[in-house]
Write a protein that holds these residues in place. Structure first.
Motif, PDB file in Angstrom:
ATOM      1  N   ARG A  96     -66.491  12.017  -9.911  1.00  9.11           N
ATOM      2  CA  ARG A  96     -67.065  13.360 -10.044  1.00  9.11           C
ATOM      3  C   ARG A  96     -66.254  14.402  -9.284  1.00  9.11           C
ATOM      4  O   ARG A  96     -66.085  15.528  -9.732  1.00  9.11           O
ATOM      5  N   LEU A  97     -65.761  14.015  -8.095  1.00  7.29           N
ATOM      6  CA  LEU A  97     -64.931  14.963  -7.329  1.00  7.29           C
ATOM      7  C   LEU A  97     -63.665  15.298  -8.106  1.00  7.29           C
ATOM      8  O   LEU A  97     -63.234  16.444  -8.151  1.00  7.29           O
ATOM      9  N   LYS A  98     -63.067  14.279  -8.716  1.00 10.90           N
ATOM     10  CA  LYS A  98     -61.839  14.512  -9.478  1.00 10.90           C
ATOM     11  C   LYS A  98     -62.101  15.411 -10.675  1.00 10.90           C
ATOM     12  O   LYS A  98     -61.327  16.320 -10.965  1.00 10.90           O
TER      13      LYS A  98
ATOM     14  N   ALA B  85     -64.573  17.579 -10.906  1.00  8.59           N
ATOM     15  CA  ALA B  85     -64.886  18.910 -10.358  1.00  8.59           C
ATOM     16  C   ALA B  85     -63.592  19.631 -10.016  1.00  8.59           C
ATOM     17  O   ALA B  85     -63.406  20.807 -10.341  1.00  8.59           O
ATOM     18  N   PHE B  86     -62.666  18.907  -9.390  1.00  6.44           N
ATOM     19  CA  PHE B  86     -61.414  19.531  -8.969  1.00  6.44           C
ATOM     20  C   PHE B  86     -60.578  19.956 -10.175  1.00  6.44           C
ATOM     21  O   PHE B  86     -59.936  21.010 -10.163  1.00  6.44           O
TER      22      PHE B  86
ATOM     23  N   THR C 155     -61.388  21.191 -12.877  1.00  5.26           N
ATOM     24  CA  THR C 155     -61.805  22.441 -13.520  1.00  5.26           C
ATOM     25  C   THR C 155     -61.745  23.635 -12.565  1.00  5.26           C
ATOM     26  O   THR C 155     -62.273  24.705 -12.866  1.00  5.26           O
ATOM     27  N   MET C 156     -61.127  23.470 -11.402  1.00  5.08           N
ATOM     28  CA  MET C 156     -61.003  24.603 -10.467  1.00  5.08           C
ATOM     29  C   MET C 156     -60.092  25.670 -11.073  1.00  5.08           C
ATOM     30  O   MET C 156     -59.152  25.359 -11.801  1.00  5.08           O
TER      31      MET C 156
ATOM     32  N   ILE D 164     -57.430  13.397  -4.110  1.00  5.73           N
ATOM     33  CA  ILE D 164     -56.769  14.128  -5.197  1.00  5.73           C
ATOM     34  C   ILE D 164     -55.240  13.963  -5.204  1.00  5.73           C
ATOM     35  O   ILE D 164     -54.634  13.839  -6.260  1.00  5.73           O
TER      36      ILE D 164
ATOM     37  N   SER E 176     -66.275  28.606  -6.303  1.00  6.70           N
ATOM     38  CA  SER E 176     -66.067  27.624  -7.368  1.00  6.70           C
ATOM     39  C   SER E 176     -66.270  26.212  -6.846  1.00  6.70           C
ATOM     40  O   SER E 176     -66.920  25.389  -7.477  1.00  6.70           O
ATOM     41  N   TRP E 177     -65.701  25.938  -5.682  1.00  7.17           N
ATOM     42  CA  TRP E 177     -65.778  24.571  -5.170  1.00  7.17           C
ATOM     43  C   TRP E 177     -67.206  24.241  -4.765  1.00  7.17           C
ATOM     44  O   TRP E 177     -67.708  23.143  -5.013  1.00  7.17           O
TER      45      TRP E 177
ATOM     46  N   ARG F 132     -69.092  23.602  -8.000  1.00  4.85           N
ATOM     47  CA  ARG F 132     -68.678  22.351  -8.642  1.00  4.85           C
ATOM     48  C   ARG F 132     -69.147  21.126  -7.869  1.00  4.85           C
ATOM     49  O   ARG F 132     -69.550  20.124  -8.442  1.00  4.85           O
TER      50      ARG F 132
ATOM     51  N   ALA G 246     -71.523  18.318  -9.296  1.00  9.91           N
ATOM     52  CA  ALA G 246     -71.077  16.919  -9.236  1.00  9.91           C
ATOM     53  C   ALA G 246     -72.140  16.076  -8.552  1.00  9.91           C
ATOM     54  O   ALA G 246     -72.510  14.996  -9.028  1.00  9.91           O
TER      55      ALA G 246
END
Lengths: 250, 250
Positions: free
Chosen positions: A224-226, A228-229, A231-232, B157, B220-221, B224, B228
């Motif tokens: 989920r973090l990936k 979320a990231f 779509t930044m 990431i 945004s973060w 998100r 998530a």
């Protein structure tokens, strides 16, 4: 090292602790850092510990001994949780000094929380010096041990209105981030959920290293973090870029 | 306090630094912690600093003086980046001892990175003791200062294959988590992007406190992460719940 957190929301308190202890990375053991004291209908108290293992075991031992000997002051008779935090603080300081004269290597800190009949539910952080702090509406959680890796997710998700199950999942994500970055924090992970005004033993779980649920938390949050990231919003290089100086303004 | 990170991927290096310094929370100032040294076509070197401000300014001052005086050893003539890291380490130790005789309060650490013609691009962390480490395929980033809050997102990431813009956004998210948890880390945030084998000054940006892009990263973060988290699998209470002991197994 250790990571323990107590999340105190309107609906109750969620306590989470890891179980790894180490004296150097070549001497790693497993000890529960979660102890509970209570009488149904009267009080439920949980104690989480971090720091020198001899000190924390000495403190737990003394607390249990005071109960067995029905000392004037013990966790099953003490009037308020704030008094209990003071009492744990005194024993903590005494234990640090007992064999060693004190010093940073013998320090320990505790989270004590729960509810005593007639009082609101509360959680306190007891410092090595014996003093304590509690949670607030803005910061409804307290942490001991390796607290930094897992703090950002708690800061963003937890409020007094959070459900207990949300607090538990968020605490487990916070624990997952901590375990990933600090090898000396590890399973079994214990979770205890106390529901406000129940004055009964809460739900208690223990997730072993082999736990499928722990792995699912890890996998799910990673994915989920990936996502979320991914779509930044992209970095806005072109917007204020000054080619002459090689400097732009965001 | 300070937070600086260098992310060294195949495509180049992204350097990010905050600009807040403090001597107690009632004495807060703004100083750039990012310095660059280079000659187009020959070398580009960036230096990020954390720690005692007198020490870091002393080190930067000495590095610049050695260049002005064309000392035998200086950043514009030194043969390799590893030699440059040694050289910064020596000056760092000397500056810590110069006025004070040394000690933890005078310590500083540095990130030095970039590329010298004929060598690969590299980044090093220079410790207060003067020794240094570099990045690896498994850990393609190095951090100085308040590094823990922002590490989990980098761990998840960043890989050697990450694009430079991805590294920059990830570094800014890492900075955002750090600023949220530690008041003594703050804007302006500087970002420098060096592209492998260009040997030219990279793109350099400075995001002020009022920066709309910095606010967008934050918003945004935050949004998100909450999305998530909202889709995480619920905690599996019922599965292995043992009502008799109040203990379950995850």
């Amino acid at each position: 090292m250790t990571y323990c957190v107590a999340i105190s929301v309107n609906a109750g308190i969620c306590f989470i602790s890891d179980s790894r202890t180490n004296a150097g990375v070549d001497n790693v053991s497993t000890y529960s850092k979660m102890h509970t004291f209570g009488r149904d209908g009267d009080r439920q108290i949980a104690l989480l510990s971090a720091g020198n293992l001899a000190t924390t075991q000495g403190v737990i031992g003394q607390l249990e001994k005071d109960i067995r000997q029905s000392k004037r002051q013990n966790l099953l008779t003490i009037a308020t949780l704030e008094d209990a935090a003071d009492y744990v603080g005194e024993i903590n300081v005494a234990q640090q000094e007992k064999h060693t004269g004190g010093g940073a290597s013998y320090e320990a800190s505790f989270i004590i929380g729960g509810q005593i009949a007639g009082e609101d539910h509360k959680a306190f952080l007891v410092y090595p010096q014996g003093n304590h702090i509690t949670t607030s509406a803005d910061t409804p959680f307290i942490q001991i041990g390796e607290s930094k890796y897992g703090k950002p997710i708690l800061d963003r998700i937890i409020s007094l209105e959070s459900a207990l199950d949300t607090a538990a999942v968020c605490g487990l994500v916070s624990m997952d981030s901590t375990m990933r970055s600090n090898l000396t924090v590890g399973p079994p992970i214990e979770v205890l959920i106390y529901e406000t005004n129940s004055l009964l033993v809460g739900r208690r779980y223990r997730y072993e290293e082999s736990s499928e649920y722990l792995r699912e938390i890890n996998r799910s949050w990673d994915a989920r973090l990936k996502e979320a990231f991914a779509t930044m919003p992209p970095i806005s290089w072109s917007e204020n870029w000054d080619a002459s100086t090689g400097q732009g303004e965001g």
